[in-house]
Design an enzyme around this catalytic site. Structure first.
Site, PDB file in Angstrom:
ATOM      1  N   HIS A 113       0.831  -1.205   0.000  1.00 11.94           N
ATOM      2  CA  HIS A 113       0.000   0.000   0.000  1.00 11.94           C
ATOM      3  C   HIS A 113       0.867   1.257   0.000  1.00 11.94           C
ATOM      4  CE1 HIS A 113      -2.289  -3.320   1.742  1.00 11.94           C
ATOM      5  NE2 HIS A 113      -3.392  -2.712   1.367  1.00 11.94           N
ATOM      6  N   HIS A 173      -4.056   3.225  -3.232  1.00 12.78           N
ATOM      7  CA  HIS A 173      -4.255   2.666  -1.884  1.00 12.78           C
ATOM      8  C   HIS A 173      -3.521   1.342  -1.701  1.00 12.78           C
ATOM      9  CE1 HIS A 173      -6.291   1.090   1.719  1.00 12.78           C
ATOM     10  NE2 HIS A 173      -6.240  -0.045   1.057  1.00 12.78           N
ATOM     11  N   SER A 219     -22.091  -9.059  38.103  1.00 10.05           N
ATOM     12  CA  SER A 219     -22.348 -10.384  37.519  1.00 10.05           C
ATOM     13  C   SER A 219     -21.056 -11.151  37.259  1.00 10.05           C
ATOM     14  CB  SER A 219     -23.080 -10.249  36.185  1.00 10.05           C
ATOM     15  OG  SER A 219     -24.320  -9.626  36.371  1.00 10.05           O
ATOM     16  N   GLU A 278     -17.548  -3.828  24.832  1.00 11.55           N
ATOM     17  CA  GLU A 278     -16.717  -5.043  24.908  1.00 11.55           C
ATOM     18  C   GLU A 278     -15.529  -4.996  23.949  1.00 11.55           C
ATOM     19  OE1 GLU A 278     -19.996  -5.093  24.235  1.00 11.55           O
ATOM     20  OE2 GLU A 278     -20.911  -5.862  26.076  1.00 11.55           O
ATOM     21  N   HIS A 300     -28.370 -15.175  25.306  1.00 11.37           N
ATOM     22  CA  HIS A 300     -27.292 -15.023  26.283  1.00 11.37           C
ATOM     23  C   HIS A 300     -26.547 -16.322  26.565  1.00 11.37           C
ATOM     24  CE1 HIS A 300     -28.983 -11.125  26.782  1.00 11.37           C
ATOM     25  NE2 HIS A 300     -28.294 -10.841  27.866  1.00 11.37           N
TER      26      HIS A 300
HETATM   27  C1  LIG Z   1     -11.500  -4.484   9.960  1.00  9.53           C
HETATM   28  C2  LIG Z   1     -10.983  -4.317   8.569  1.00  9.53           C
HETATM   29  N1  LIG Z   1     -11.829  -4.309   7.542  1.00  9.53           N
HETATM   30  C3  LIG Z   1     -11.389  -4.212   6.285  1.00  9.53           C
HETATM   31  C4  LIG Z   1     -10.055  -4.112   6.024  1.00  9.53           C
HETATM   32  C5  LIG Z   1      -9.548  -4.045   4.611  1.00  9.53           C
HETATM   33  N2  LIG Z   1      -9.060  -2.683   4.343  1.00  9.53           N
HETATM   34  C6  LIG Z   1      -7.769  -2.364   4.441  1.00  9.53           C
HETATM   35  S1  LIG Z   1      -7.477  -0.751   4.161  1.00  9.53           S
HETATM   36  C7  LIG Z   1      -9.105  -0.451   3.861  1.00  9.53           C
HETATM   37  C8  LIG Z   1      -9.570   0.923   3.490  1.00  9.53           C
HETATM   38  C9  LIG Z   1      -9.015   1.903   4.426  1.00  9.53           C
HETATM   39  O1  LIG Z   1      -9.249   3.190   3.983  1.00  9.53           O
HETATM   40  P1  LIG Z   1      -8.433   4.371   4.625  1.00  9.53           P
HETATM   41  O2  LIG Z   1      -8.345   4.187   6.076  1.00  9.53           O
HETATM   42  O3  LIG Z   1      -9.024   5.624   4.120  1.00  9.53           O
HETATM   43  O4  LIG Z   1      -6.978   4.148   4.080  1.00  9.53           O
HETATM   44  P2  LIG Z   1      -6.321   4.866   2.819  1.00  9.53           P
HETATM   45  O5  LIG Z   1      -7.118   4.453   1.618  1.00  9.53           O
HETATM   46  O6  LIG Z   1      -6.382   6.300   3.066  1.00  9.53           O
HETATM   47  O7  LIG Z   1      -4.948   4.289   2.793  1.00  9.53           O
HETATM   48  C10 LIG Z   1      -9.847  -1.619   3.985  1.00  9.53           C
HETATM   49  C11 LIG Z   1     -11.298  -1.688   3.773  1.00  9.53           C
HETATM   50  C12 LIG Z   1      -9.186  -4.118   7.131  1.00  9.53           C
HETATM   51  N3  LIG Z   1      -7.870  -4.046   6.991  1.00  9.53           N
HETATM   52  N4  LIG Z   1      -9.670  -4.185   8.389  1.00  9.53           N
END
Ligand SMILES: Cc1ncc(C[n+]2csc(CCOP(=O)(O)OP(=O)(O)O)c2C)c(N)n1
Length: 643
Positions: free
Chosen positions: A11, A243, A365, A392, A454
């Site tokens: 990335h 990205h 609890s 949580e 639960h």
């Molecule tokens: C919980 C989770 N869901 C999905 C992803 C897959 N994922 C990685 S980066 C991203 C998009 C992130 O966007 P942003 O934070 O704006 O990053 P940028 O494009 O600016 O680098 C996704 C959906 C992940 N890493 N973690």
């Protein structure tokens, strides 16, 4: 961009977009000494947007962290490299936490900032006085966990937490306007944060915003840095295509041109590198001052700055557990294991100063709060108990942050069924190898009337599926104390304590030195005659199996009783021990959960008595009858298997 290109994977956009702002942070503000990456009083830097890992690796290389050479950058994303696709805790000094699942790092940062205050309250300004900085993207802020985490941080007034938001308006699918229209500044402000928005490519503006944020002592800060993803790439900057894929040779050449960078891939001119290396040692004197202050501490207090379970504390734990086991055996109470857990905590809290408890709004609890524990409140961090609220997921990730910060051993409670609400954090506790203790009560249909919403059914199986997670299901008060002792004694493995709501009898009759749960499973009752069947139980169903063994004995069937409180520890024993415990005869397992996984212990000729559906709302005894998890059913299964 060169490392991503070389790996042809990764990335580049985020590192290129945030390089300007992060350079300001690291060169002008971040208190660290690359020569002493473990300095307990360093500022923490968390890359919550973990996909931008190359930004962190580049910084570690430039500032001269040990063991991060240019060859490591060249090995980005390759097997065995320190530079994994996403930053992994423990792979190289300077990686403060494992990130990648978006939002987790932000919540870890909240935990670290809280850990800093807790340790400050205990050890003082001289040895603990630092900031936590988090780099978060749009993705981190869209995740639900961000709400829980920022809400808790604002409530607790964690003024030493500063989040730099990579406000580039781009995520994977394209512009963030496709899916989100939150006003992030106002959202954070509403949770009690100090907020500012700046041009992330304007170094002075970023510097001023960080300086202002540092000056606000009673609120965490968000600085939205407006940036351009893939900054500098002539045709791709500002687009989602930067990205998550390499820019391509042509675009990279054009980017070099556009940025006026005349050097080849992985080449850093000596002068530039020297300046970065000087940044890496800039706080060397501050480190030495800290070292002198730390040297004045008692050796025990110094050790406790990073490791709460010192050898002395460990000795005290062993003694406390030993005494407690003796009193449990003497009294043989019929007690819910959540209550024996509370009694265990009453004994442990006074001898483990670093033990930091909490619950997601179920303190009574879960039995997580002892009489001795003062509450951590906004602005006063001397207490040892955190009301996490109904959060949580943040609780799990904050506990990870606390454990990563060092000096504290966190535990937190909720109902076992709601491990689903914090599973991503539990998984990361396990992946990072952190001592985080999850006190998960109401662990089966035995909770009764609250019903199937639960009642965990599949949860034990699904938690046992997570590598490096010890799932303990103690059967009585003695086992409960033993499981607590083990959970505290495993610094690189998190633990789940699955505990009952309902009372269970004390089955253990001797409290001799050995911690029998340490082997994961053991023979509790061996018949006088050669074994015809082995009954295996965990938690509340060990008593069911015990009664079944008695019924079988009356019918002259020789049944052994095996307690299996922790599969993971049992699996780690040698084959000879496991065979001796489980025996060569048919094996019947009983557990008020699904069968999945039990076949590894019962074998092809074994039987399982447990759940095959969701539970129901009714008093617990009626449910055990209804779902046929009874001594009679176990005895019948034994007879069938023998036949
Ligand atoms: C919980 C989770 N869901 C999905 C992803 C897959 N994922 C990685 S980066 C991203 C998009 C992130 O966007 P942003 O934070 O704006 O990053 P940028 O494009 O600016 O680098 C996704 C959906 C992940 N890493 N973690």
């Amino acid at each position: 961009m060169d490392a991503v290109q070389r790996a042809n994977s990764g990335h580049p956009g985020m590192p290129m977009g945030m390089a300007d702002a992060v350079t300001v942070l690291v060169s002008r503000f971040l208190k660290f000494d690359a020569a002493h990456p473990e300095w307990p009083d360093r500022d923490r830097l968390v890359l919550s947007a973990g996909h931008g890992s190359m930004l962190l690796y580049a910084l570690l290389y430039l500032t001269g962290y040990p063991g991060m050479g240019v060859e490591d950058l060249q090995a980005f994303r390759q097997l065995g490299s320190k530079t994994a696709g996403h930053p992994e805790y423990g792979h190289a000094p300077g990686i403060e936490t494992t990130t990648g699942p978006l939002g987790q790092g932000l919540a870890n940062g909240v935990g670290m900032a809280l850990g800093e205050r807790l340790m400050n309250a205990r050890a003082g300004d001289q040895v603990c006085d630092h900031f936590t900085y988090v780099i978060a993207g749009d993705g981190c802020l869209m995740e639900g966990i961000s709400h829980e985490a920022i809400s808790l941080a604002g409530h607790l007034k964690l003024g030493r937490l500063i989040v730099l938001f990579d406000d580039n308006g781009i995520s994977i699918d394209g512009e963030t306007s496709l899916s989100v229209s939150d006003d992030q500044l106002r959202r954070f402000e509403a949770s009690g944060w100090h907020v500012a928005g700046v041009d992330g490519h304007d170094s002075e503006a970023v510097a001023l915003a960080i300086a202002n944020a540092k000056a606000v002592s009673d609120k965490p800060s968000l600085i939205a840095c407006r940036t351009v993803i893939g900054y500098g790439a002539p045709t791709k900057a500002g687009t989602a295509s930067t990205h998550g894929e390499a820019l391509g040779e042509e675009e990279i050449a054009a980017t070099r041109e556009a940025l006026g960078w005349a050097h080849g891939p992985f080449e850093v001119p000596d002068l530039v590198l020297a300046e970065w290396r000087a940044i890496g040692r800039k706080h060397g004197e501050t480190y030495e001052t800290w070292e002198k202050a730390a040297a004045k501490l008692e050796p025990e207090a110094l050790a406790e700055l990073t490791e709460p379970i010192t050898p002395d504390v460990q000795k005290a734990i062993t003694q406390a557990v030993q005494d407690l086991k003796a009193s449990f055996v003497a009294e043989a109470p019929k007690l819910a294991t959540r209550q024996s857990s509370k009694k265990t905590l009453e004994a442990l809290v006074p001898v483990v100063p670093g033990l930091i408890g909490g619950s997601a709004d179920l303190s009574g609890s879960n039995g997580t709060k002892t009489g001795d524990q003062a509450i951590v409140t906004p602005g006063d961090y001397a207490g040892g108990y955190i009301h996490y609220g109904v959060r949580e997921h943040a609780m799990g990730a904050v506990m990870n942050g606390l454990a990563l910060h060092g000096g504290v051993a966190p535990y937190g409670g909720t109902f076992l069924v709601f491990t689903d609400y914090c599973r991503p954090a539990i998984r990361l506790s396990a992946l990072m190898g952190l001592r985080v203790i999850y006190v998960m009560t109401h662990d089966s249909i035995g909770l009764g009337e609250d019903g199937p919403t639960h009642q965990p059914v599949e949860h034990l199986a699904s938690l046992r599926a997570i590598p490096n997670l010890n799932v303990y299901r103690p059967a009585d008060a003695v086992e409960c104390a033993e499981c607590w002792e083990l959970a505290l004694a495993t610094p690189e493995t998190p633990s789940i304590l699955a505990l009952t709501r309902q009372g269970v009898p004390t089955l253990r009759t001797d409290a001799a030195g050995e911690n029998l749960c340490a082997k994961g499973g053991y023979v509790l009752r061996e018949p006088d005659q050669p074994r015809q069947v082995t009954l295996i139980g965990t938690g509340s169903e060990l008593a069911v199996a015990n009664e079944a063994a008695e019924q079988l004995a009356q019918q002259n069937i020789a049944a052994a009783l095996v307690s299996l409180p922790c599969w993971e520890l049992f699996a780690a024993q040698d084959q000879a021990y496991r065979t001796q415990v489980l025996g060569p005869c048919p094996r019947i397992a009983v557990e008020a959960g699904v069968a999945q996984g039990w076949e590894q212990w019962t074998g092809a000729n074994g039987r399982f008595v447990g759940m095959a559906s969701f539970g129901a709302s009714a008093p617990a005894p009626a449910l055990y009858e209804h779902f046929a998890i009874t001594p009679k059913a176990v005895a019948q299964a034994a007879k069938d298997a023998i036949a």
